[in-house]
Design a protein around this motif. Structure first.
Motif, PDB file in Angstrom:
ATOM      1  N   LEU A  57       0.827  -1.205   0.000  1.00 17.82           N
ATOM      2  CA  LEU A  57       0.000   0.000   0.000  1.00 17.82           C
ATOM      3  C   LEU A  57       0.864   1.259   0.000  1.00 17.82           C
ATOM      4  O   LEU A  57       0.590   2.217  -0.733  1.00 17.82           O
ATOM      5  CB  LEU A  57      -0.925  -0.004   1.218  1.00 17.82           C
ATOM      6  CG  LEU A  57      -2.079  -1.011   1.191  1.00 17.82           C
ATOM      7  CD1 LEU A  57      -2.741  -1.089   2.556  1.00 17.82           C
ATOM      8  CD2 LEU A  57      -3.092  -0.624   0.121  1.00 17.82           C
ATOM      9  N   LEU A  58       1.901   1.276   0.821  1.00 16.16           N
ATOM     10  CA  LEU A  58       2.778   2.437   0.889  1.00 16.16           C
ATOM     11  C   LEU A  58       3.522   2.646  -0.431  1.00 16.16           C
ATOM     12  O   LEU A  58       3.688   3.777  -0.901  1.00 16.16           O
ATOM     13  CB  LEU A  58       3.773   2.269   2.035  1.00 16.16           C
ATOM     14  CG  LEU A  58       3.175   2.395   3.439  1.00 16.16           C
ATOM     15  CD1 LEU A  58       4.133   1.826   4.481  1.00 16.16           C
ATOM     16  CD2 LEU A  58       2.853   3.847   3.758  1.00 16.16           C
TER      17      LEU A  58
ATOM     18  N   LEU B 198       7.169   7.485   4.409  1.00 14.72           N
ATOM     19  CA  LEU B 198       6.095   8.318   4.943  1.00 14.72           C
ATOM     20  C   LEU B 198       6.408   8.609   6.412  1.00 14.72           C
ATOM     21  O   LEU B 198       6.595   7.694   7.200  1.00 14.72           O
ATOM     22  CB  LEU B 198       4.757   7.581   4.834  1.00 14.72           C
ATOM     23  CG  LEU B 198       3.562   8.207   5.578  1.00 14.72           C
ATOM     24  CD1 LEU B 198       3.171   9.533   4.933  1.00 14.72           C
ATOM     25  CD2 LEU B 198       2.387   7.233   5.593  1.00 14.72           C
ATOM     26  N   ARG B 199       6.473   9.889   6.770  1.00 16.16           N
ATOM     27  CA  ARG B 199       6.743  10.275   8.153  1.00 16.16           C
ATOM     28  C   ARG B 199       5.441  10.751   8.789  1.00 16.16           C
ATOM     29  O   ARG B 199       4.796  11.668   8.282  1.00 16.16           O
ATOM     30  CB  ARG B 199       7.799  11.377   8.229  1.00 16.16           C
ATOM     31  CG  ARG B 199       9.134  11.018   7.613  1.00 16.16           C
ATOM     32  CD  ARG B 199      10.200  12.040   7.991  1.00 16.16           C
ATOM     33  NE  ARG B 199      10.588  11.866   9.391  1.00 16.16           N
ATOM     34  CZ  ARG B 199      11.661  11.193   9.789  1.00 16.16           C
ATOM     35  NH1 ARG B 199      12.459  10.613   8.892  1.00 16.16           N
ATOM     36  NH2 ARG B 199      11.960  11.093  11.076  1.00 16.16           N
TER      37      ARG B 199
ATOM     38  N   LEU C 123       9.355  -2.005   8.430  1.00 18.68           N
ATOM     39  CA  LEU C 123       9.040  -1.089   7.329  1.00 18.68           C
ATOM     40  C   LEU C 123       9.927   0.151   7.347  1.00 18.68           C
ATOM     41  O   LEU C 123       9.481   1.244   6.983  1.00 18.68           O
ATOM     42  CB  LEU C 123       7.568  -0.660   7.417  1.00 18.68           C
ATOM     43  CG  LEU C 123       6.513  -1.750   7.256  1.00 18.68           C
ATOM     44  CD1 LEU C 123       5.177  -1.284   7.815  1.00 18.68           C
ATOM     45  CD2 LEU C 123       6.371  -2.130   5.793  1.00 18.68           C
ATOM     46  N   SER C 124      11.179   0.015   7.750  1.00 19.85           N
ATOM     47  CA  SER C 124      12.037   1.185   7.964  1.00 19.85           C
ATOM     48  C   SER C 124      12.234   2.026   6.703  1.00 19.85           C
ATOM     49  O   SER C 124      12.450   3.238   6.794  1.00 19.85           O
ATOM     50  CB  SER C 124      13.395   0.743   8.504  1.00 19.85           C
ATOM     51  OG  SER C 124      14.041  -0.134   7.593  1.00 19.85           O
ATOM     52  N   ASP C 125      12.160   1.406   5.526  1.00 20.36           N
ATOM     53  CA  ASP C 125      12.350   2.155   4.282  1.00 20.36           C
ATOM     54  C   ASP C 125      11.063   2.776   3.756  1.00 20.36           C
ATOM     55  O   ASP C 125      11.086   3.519   2.772  1.00 20.36           O
ATOM     56  CB  ASP C 125      12.951   1.253   3.206  1.00 20.36           C
ATOM     57  CG  ASP C 125      12.054   0.054   2.897  1.00 20.36           C
ATOM     58  OD1 ASP C 125      11.425  -0.466   3.841  1.00 20.36           O
ATOM     59  OD2 ASP C 125      11.985  -0.356   1.723  1.00 20.36           O
TER      60      ASP C 125
ATOM     61  N   PHE D 298       5.559   5.847  -1.751  1.00 20.91           N
ATOM     62  CA  PHE D 298       6.572   5.875  -0.709  1.00 20.91           C
ATOM     63  C   PHE D 298       7.474   4.637  -0.827  1.00 20.91           C
ATOM     64  O   PHE D 298       7.373   3.890  -1.774  1.00 20.91           O
ATOM     65  CB  PHE D 298       5.910   5.959   0.665  1.00 20.91           C
ATOM     66  CG  PHE D 298       5.124   7.233   0.862  1.00 20.91           C
ATOM     67  CD1 PHE D 298       5.766   8.402   1.249  1.00 20.91           C
ATOM     68  CD2 PHE D 298       3.759   7.276   0.638  1.00 20.91           C
ATOM     69  CE1 PHE D 298       5.054   9.591   1.408  1.00 20.91           C
ATOM     70  CE2 PHE D 298       3.039   8.452   0.798  1.00 20.91           C
ATOM     71  CZ  PHE D 298       3.687   9.607   1.184  1.00 20.91           C
ATOM     72  N   CYS D 299       8.376   4.466   0.131  1.00 21.10           N
ATOM     73  CA  CYS D 299       9.388   3.402   0.140  1.00 21.10           C
ATOM     74  C   CYS D 299      10.566   3.783  -0.768  1.00 21.10           C
ATOM     75  O   CYS D 299      10.560   4.838  -1.401  1.00 21.10           O
ATOM     76  CB  CYS D 299       8.813   2.047  -0.275  1.00 21.10           C
ATOM     77  SG  CYS D 299       7.419   1.492   0.751  1.00 21.10           S
TER      78      CYS D 299
END
Length: 257
Positions: free
Chosen positions: A69-70, A81-82, A109-111, A75-76
């Motif tokens: 989804l991200l 996403l912050r 999901l750190s990236d 993102f990624c």
């Protein structure tokens, strides 16, 4: 205990991002690490003791699905996403929950996702909640009586809706500003129904809320009470209120347990 997501402005106006956050949280791990298993993982806005649903409405922990989804949302790959995650600084369990969820996201999901923690005193949070001051904020709620409506209406009721945004009503006051077509109608209709028909209508509201993912239920904080042995064991109603009228002295000859 639950998390409210601000759904009327970017970035969490995108339902994919709200759903990704819901998938990123491992409730079982949180309840074991924070409460040593005393608080039960919860995947519904309604406590299971007063719900007719046989399955949880919110999805279970699935970081792989969250990553998809991200990624689909752009993102990624070096562009995470912050999200600022606000917790009540005067509630110790909130900080521990926030730290644990943050660690889960860093691990899985750190990236793609970063949670920036921000502790704010609870009275300030309550005062600013309806102003849309918090992207994601940890709260809790106890219904005033043991009925699903007492948990759903204060979070979801809306008197003025534009698309999926609540302009006026409880959903705005609660800080999510989220609604959905048919949601308010289903809430109002449930008040005219009884028995299985009413439970079915309220279950539909819960499932609509899970699809919208403007709230993320986390755990159920069950009340506990202790009494002297010369009193009857204390009991609670379905919404956590201690039934003081039943707290009587034991009859002579009653066994202790």
């Amino acid at each position: 205990g639950y998390i409210t997501l601000l759904s009327n402005v970017a970035p969490l106006k995108d339902p994919r991002l709200r759903q990704a956050l819901a998938l990123s949280i491992n409730r079982q791990e949180i309840t074991e690490r924070v409460s040593y298993g005393l608080r039960r993982p919860l995947r519904s806005l309604v406590p299971p003791s007063i719900s007719s649903a046989h399955s949880s409405s919110w999805p279970a922990h699935d970081p792989t699905a969250a990553r998809v989804l991200l990624n689909n949302a752009g993102f990624c790959a070096g562009q995470p996403l912050r999200i600022p995650l606000t917790f009540r600084s005067n509630v110790p369990a909130d900080k521990l929950l926030a730290l644990t969820w943050q660690a889960q996201v860093q691990r899985d999901l750190s990236d793609c996702l970063v949670l920036d923690l921000d502790g704010v005193e609870s009275t300030t949070i309550y005062r600013q909640l309806g102003e849309g001051a918090f992207k994601a904020v940890m709260l809790d709620w106890r219904g005033s009586y043991p009925d699903p409506e007492a948990y759903l209406t204060p979070l979801l009721s809306c008197t003025s809706v534009e698309g999926n945004i609540c302009m006026e009503g409880e959903a705005a006051i609660s800080g999510s500003f989220w609604s959905a077509p048919g949601l308010q109608t289903a809430l109002l209709k449930s008040d005219t129904l009884t028995g299985d028909a009413r439970r079915t209508a309220l279950d539909r509201v819960d499932h609509l809320s899970a699809d919208g993912a403007a709230y993320i239920p986390v755990w159920l904080d069950s009340p506990r009470a202790w009494a002297q042995l010369n009193l009857n064991p204390p009991h609670f109603d379905g919404s956590g209120q201690l039934m003081l009228s039943e707290l009587e002295r034991r009859h002579e000859g009653a066994t202790n347990n």
